[in-house]
Write an enzyme that holds these catalytic residues in place. Sequence first.
Site, PDB file in Angstrom:
ATOM      1  N   HIS A  19       0.819  -1.213   0.000  1.00 13.35           N
ATOM      2  CA  HIS A  19       0.000   0.000   0.000  1.00 13.35           C
ATOM      3  C   HIS A  19       0.852   1.263   0.000  1.00 13.35           C
ATOM      4  O   HIS A  19       0.392   2.316  -0.439  1.00 13.35           O
ATOM      5  CB  HIS A  19      -0.994  -0.056   1.168  1.00 13.35           C
ATOM      6  N   HIS A  42      -7.725  -8.009  -8.055  1.00 10.88           N
ATOM      7  CA  HIS A  42      -8.030  -8.893  -6.917  1.00 10.88           C
ATOM      8  C   HIS A  42      -8.257  -7.980  -5.709  1.00 10.88           C
ATOM      9  O   HIS A  42      -7.346  -7.740  -4.918  1.00 10.88           O
ATOM     10  CB  HIS A  42      -6.873  -9.845  -6.637  1.00 10.88           C
ATOM     11  N   GLU A 118     -13.587  -8.930  -7.710  1.00 10.98           N
ATOM     12  CA  GLU A 118     -13.369  -9.839  -6.581  1.00 10.98           C
ATOM     13  C   GLU A 118     -14.296 -11.037  -6.792  1.00 10.98           C
ATOM     14  O   GLU A 118     -15.450 -10.864  -7.172  1.00 10.98           O
ATOM     15  CB  GLU A 118     -13.682  -9.115  -5.260  1.00 10.98           C
ATOM     16  N   ASP A 143     -13.585 -12.515 -12.828  1.00  7.63           N
ATOM     17  CA  ASP A 143     -12.191 -12.935 -12.770  1.00  7.63           C
ATOM     18  C   ASP A 143     -11.257 -11.753 -13.053  1.00  7.63           C
ATOM     19  O   ASP A 143     -11.392 -11.079 -14.072  1.00  7.63           O
ATOM     20  CB  ASP A 143     -11.975 -14.049 -13.801  1.00  7.63           C
ATOM     21  N   GLY A 144     -10.329 -11.535 -12.150  1.00  2.76           N
ATOM     22  CA  GLY A 144      -9.429 -10.392 -12.281  1.00  2.76           C
ATOM     23  C   GLY A 144      -8.568 -10.442 -13.529  1.00  2.76           C
ATOM     24  O   GLY A 144      -8.325  -9.419 -14.175  1.00  2.76           O
ATOM     25  N   ASP A 164      -3.075  -8.427  -7.288  1.00  5.88           N
ATOM     26  CA  ASP A 164      -2.736  -8.888  -5.934  1.00  5.88           C
ATOM     27  C   ASP A 164      -3.412 -10.231  -5.650  1.00  5.88           C
ATOM     28  O   ASP A 164      -4.234 -10.345  -4.745  1.00  5.88           O
ATOM     29  CB  ASP A 164      -3.204  -7.791  -4.949  1.00  5.88           C
TER      30      ASP A 164
HETATM   31  N1  SAM Z   1      -5.813  -6.218  -3.012  1.00  6.26           N
HETATM   32  C1  SAM Z   1      -6.414  -6.376  -1.699  1.00  6.26           C
HETATM   33  C2  SAM Z   1      -5.818  -5.367  -0.762  1.00  6.26           C
HETATM   34  O1  SAM Z   1      -4.647  -4.978  -0.930  1.00  6.26           O
HETATM   35  O2  SAM Z   1      -6.546  -4.916   0.126  1.00  6.26           O
HETATM   36  C3  SAM Z   1      -6.235  -7.766  -1.149  1.00  6.26           C
HETATM   37  C4  SAM Z   1      -6.557  -8.864  -2.099  1.00  6.26           C
HETATM   38  S1  SAM Z   1      -6.314 -10.496  -1.496  1.00  6.26           S
HETATM   39  C5  SAM Z   1      -4.593 -10.643  -1.353  1.00  6.26           C
HETATM   40  C6  SAM Z   1      -6.658 -11.449  -2.925  1.00  6.26           C
HETATM   41  C7  SAM Z   1      -8.129 -11.526  -3.286  1.00  6.26           C
HETATM   42  O3  SAM Z   1      -8.277 -12.083  -4.594  1.00  6.26           O
HETATM   43  C8  SAM Z   1      -8.957 -12.420  -2.390  1.00  6.26           C
HETATM   44  O4  SAM Z   1      -9.975 -11.661  -1.787  1.00  6.26           O
HETATM   45  C9  SAM Z   1      -9.550 -13.488  -3.336  1.00  6.26           C
HETATM   46  O5  SAM Z   1     -10.883 -13.846  -3.013  1.00  6.26           O
HETATM   47  C10 SAM Z   1      -9.489 -12.792  -4.664  1.00  6.26           C
HETATM   48  N2  SAM Z   1      -9.399 -13.657  -5.863  1.00  6.26           N
HETATM   49  C11 SAM Z   1      -8.827 -14.861  -5.994  1.00  6.26           C
HETATM   50  N3  SAM Z   1      -8.834 -15.254  -7.280  1.00  6.26           N
HETATM   51  C12 SAM Z   1      -9.412 -14.249  -7.989  1.00  6.26           C
HETATM   52  C13 SAM Z   1      -9.672 -14.031  -9.371  1.00  6.26           C
HETATM   53  N4  SAM Z   1      -9.336 -14.938 -10.293  1.00  6.26           N
HETATM   54  N5  SAM Z   1     -10.255 -12.881  -9.736  1.00  6.26           N
HETATM   55  C14 SAM Z   1     -10.608 -11.941  -8.814  1.00  6.26           C
HETATM   56  N6  SAM Z   1     -10.371 -12.088  -7.495  1.00  6.26           N
HETATM   57  C15 SAM Z   1      -9.791 -13.221  -7.080  1.00  6.26           C
END
Ligand code: SAM
Length: 280
Positions: A19, A42, A118, A143-144, A164
């Site tokens: 961050h 993500h 997400e 999907d991200g 992320d």
């Molecule tokens: N970026 C956030 C932050 O800094 O506050 C934290 C994100 S966390 C490390 C990763 C997130 O990605 C999780 O909430 C998970 O559910 C989500 N996730 C996993 N695979 C994903 C995908 N293919 N597309 C979107 N989100 C996904």
Amino acid sequence: MLSYRHSFHAGNHADVLKHTVQSLIIESLKEKEKPFLYLDTHAGAGRYQLSGEHAERTGEYLEGIARIWQRDDIPEELAAYMSVVNHFNRNENLRYYPGSPLIARQLLREDDKLHLTELHPSDFPLLRSEFQKDDRTRVARADGYQQLKAQLPPLSRRGLILMDPPYEMKTDYQDVVKGIQEGYKRFATGTYALWYPVVMRQQIKKMLRDLEATGIRRILQIELGVRPDSDQRGMTASGMIVINPPWKLEQQMNNVLPWLLKVLVPSGTGHTTVNWVVPE
Ligand code: SAM
């Protein structure tokens, strides 16, 4: 498999690094008047309760944000990031940790846009409700990685893409490289910021080799380690790979990392890196 919940880890040393870098890139983009897109592939839940069961169970934030937020010698490179943390913790108690979407929400301007994705069935509704009243933002349960094809290039032709993933699946290490390649094909002037954990150093070395092999240039690696590399379970360091970093970022990280290392890793077992994986 979506078992990862960021609420167990919010505010840890890796979030502090991620961050810090995110907020410095956003502040640099704001130096030009032209609006930009913030794409968070993500995004997580957005807001994390540090007194909640998940955060209390691991206590990771105690060795992260809790070590820095009330110090009186905070370097100026942390000013934007800390302004957001303070915004969510106005009464001197550290109760909430803002994730990357909320950091962007606070720092972006009226004409900038946010696109957040997400997938988690519990975290997505939390994220959506955080942004219900924000006209600048689109939140999707999608999907991200697909967004790197679907949302790029942005209309404004300026943007920060934060990637992320949780790396709970080994394929994430390849998918991030493929995703960046797809994004870069469509939007070569964007700034891409990819977070990575160091659990097994070999995985990161391979990911960096794969990134180099794409032919993309201007790739900066920033890392903060808390323990030496190890074969045991657990994250010993984390980093950010930034493609097309703002010109000031290298110097800013060289300025701030020694302070972060001293405060976050008082045991002296850590390390920092600022390194061009591929220069100009
Ligand atoms: N970026 C956030 C932050 O800094 O506050 C934290 C994100 S966390 C490390 C990763 C997130 O990605 C999780 O909430 C998970 O559910 C989500 N996730 C996993 N695979 C994903 C995908 N293919 N597309 C979107 N989100 C996904």
